[in-house]
Design a protein around this motif. Structure first.
Motif, PDB file in Angstrom:
ATOM      1  N   GLY A  70       0.696  -1.038  -0.069  1.00 39.69           N
ATOM      2  CA  GLY A  70       0.025   0.048   0.093  1.00 39.69           C
ATOM      3  C   GLY A  70       0.759   1.365  -0.137  1.00 39.69           C
ATOM      4  N   SER A  72       4.199   3.874  -1.291  1.00 39.58           N
ATOM      5  CA  SER A  72       4.493   4.536  -2.617  1.00 39.58           C
ATOM      6  C   SER A  72       5.652   3.597  -3.471  1.00 39.58           C
ATOM      7  CB  SER A  72       4.871   6.098  -2.612  1.00 39.58           C
ATOM      8  OG  SER A  72       6.161   5.813  -1.759  1.00 39.58           O
ATOM      9  N   GLY A  96       3.789   6.107  -8.065  1.00 38.31           N
ATOM     10  CA  GLY A  96       2.271   5.665  -7.702  1.00 38.31           C
ATOM     11  C   GLY A  96       2.345   5.117  -6.398  1.00 38.31           C
ATOM     12  N   ILE A  97       1.131   4.166  -6.182  1.00 37.03           N
ATOM     13  CA  ILE A  97       0.909   3.507  -4.833  1.00 37.03           C
ATOM     14  C   ILE A  97       0.671   2.101  -5.258  1.00 37.03           C
ATOM     15  CG2 ILE A  97      -0.791   3.686  -2.995  1.00 37.03           C
ATOM     16  CD1 ILE A  97       0.678   6.265  -2.942  1.00 37.03           C
ATOM     17  N   ASP A  98       1.231   1.388  -4.094  1.00 35.78           N
ATOM     18  CA  ASP A  98       1.243  -0.019  -4.558  1.00 35.78           C
ATOM     19  C   ASP A  98      -0.304  -0.533  -4.230  1.00 35.78           C
ATOM     20  OD1 ASP A  98       2.307  -2.901  -4.888  1.00 35.78           O
ATOM     21  OD2 ASP A  98       1.733  -2.742  -2.582  1.00 35.78           O
ATOM     22  N   GLY A  99      -0.735  -1.078  -5.510  1.00 30.63           N
ATOM     23  CA  GLY A  99      -2.068  -1.758  -5.420  1.00 30.63           C
ATOM     24  C   GLY A  99      -2.987  -0.765  -6.376  1.00 30.63           C
ATOM     25  N   LYS A 100      -2.609   0.434  -6.661  1.00 34.05           N
ATOM     26  CA  LYS A 100      -3.569   1.260  -7.501  1.00 34.05           C
ATOM     27  C   LYS A 100      -3.269   1.063  -8.948  1.00 34.05           C
ATOM     28  CE  LYS A 100      -5.011   3.870  -4.081  1.00 34.05           C
ATOM     29  NZ  LYS A 100      -6.529   4.024  -3.688  1.00 34.05           N
ATOM     30  N   SER A 101      -4.253   1.402  -9.639  1.00 28.12           N
ATOM     31  CA  SER A 101      -4.128   1.269 -11.262  1.00 28.12           C
ATOM     32  C   SER A 101      -3.052   2.235 -11.714  1.00 28.12           C
ATOM     33  CB  SER A 101      -5.553   1.593 -11.944  1.00 28.12           C
ATOM     34  OG  SER A 101      -5.820   2.978 -11.906  1.00 28.12           O
ATOM     35  N   ASP A 102      -2.553   1.700 -12.917  1.00 23.15           N
ATOM     36  CA  ASP A 102      -1.626   2.451 -13.733  1.00 23.15           C
ATOM     37  C   ASP A 102      -2.186   3.641 -14.163  1.00 23.15           C
ATOM     38  OD1 ASP A 102       0.170   0.201 -13.367  1.00 23.15           O
ATOM     39  OD2 ASP A 102       0.006  -0.528 -15.564  1.00 23.15           O
ATOM     40  N   LYS A 103      -3.344   3.944 -14.117  1.00 19.78           N
ATOM     41  CA  LYS A 103      -3.935   5.255 -14.673  1.00 19.78           C
ATOM     42  C   LYS A 103      -3.651   6.244 -13.516  1.00 19.78           C
ATOM     43  CE  LYS A 103      -7.350   3.193 -17.736  1.00 19.78           C
ATOM     44  NZ  LYS A 103      -8.577   2.967 -18.079  1.00 19.78           N
ATOM     45  N   GLU A 104      -3.564   5.929 -12.348  1.00 22.88           N
ATOM     46  CA  GLU A 104      -3.265   6.821 -11.262  1.00 22.88           C
ATOM     47  C   GLU A 104      -1.864   7.018 -11.040  1.00 22.88           C
ATOM     48  OE1 GLU A 104      -5.765   5.934  -8.048  1.00 22.88           O
ATOM     49  OE2 GLU A 104      -6.573   4.329  -8.952  1.00 22.88           O
ATOM     50  N   ASN A 105      -0.919   6.603 -12.149  1.00 18.91           N
ATOM     51  CA  ASN A 105       0.681   7.050 -11.678  1.00 18.91           C
ATOM     52  C   ASN A 105       0.806   8.526 -12.162  1.00 18.91           C
ATOM     53  OD1 ASN A 105       1.120   4.323 -10.924  1.00 18.91           O
ATOM     54  ND2 ASN A 105       1.549   3.537 -13.044  1.00 18.91           N
TER      55      ASN A 105
END
Length: 136
Positions: A70, A72, A96-105
């Motif tokens: 969870g 960074s 990004g944030i571990d576990g978040k989608s690539d679109k949120e990078n």
């Protein structure tokens, strides 16, 4: 004995074949100032050289920060830019944030000697996509 001769001949042909020892083609297309009307989108593959006018770029390596669950993340591409007899290394990172989608990078943008380099895609250990813009 006949089988050994045939296998030896096949192995010899394999090692003498130019296709086996051929190297990847370097893109020798130069991108000139006229191509920089606004910006140029470029895909750089690992160890590939792209020639611009008046510099060239080569994607040399990647690194990454291992996150806590969870936490960074950060992956970095190392690019060598050569102009004349001078070479410099720049880095472009994706956050990004571990576990978040690539679109949120978040993709990094840097400026180097009057050119802006904006990271657009990141394929770890393979390639990056960047937009190069000549600043006015």
């Amino acid at each position: 004995m006949n089988l050994i001769k045939h296998l030896s001949a096949i192995i010899l042909l394999m090692f003498l074949s130019t296709a086996i020892y051929s190297q990847a083609k370097v893109d020798s297309t130069k991108i000139t100032d006229a191509d920089f009307k606004k910006s140029v989108s470029v895909e750089l593959k690992i160890h590939q050289v792209k020639h611009f006018e008046p510099f060239s770029m080569q994607l040399t390596s990647f690194s990454h920060k291992r996150p806590f669950t969870g936490g960074s993340t950060k992956a970095t591409a190392y690019i060598t830019i050569s102009q004349g007899n001078v070479s410099e290394e720049i880095t472009l990172s994706v956050y990004g944030i571990d576990g978040k989608s690539d679109k949120e990078n978040g993709y990094e943008t840097i400026v180097w000697k009057g050119y802006q380099f904006q990271l657009k895609s990141f394929n770890y250990d393979d390639s990056i996509g960047i937009i190069v813009t000549k600043q006015e």
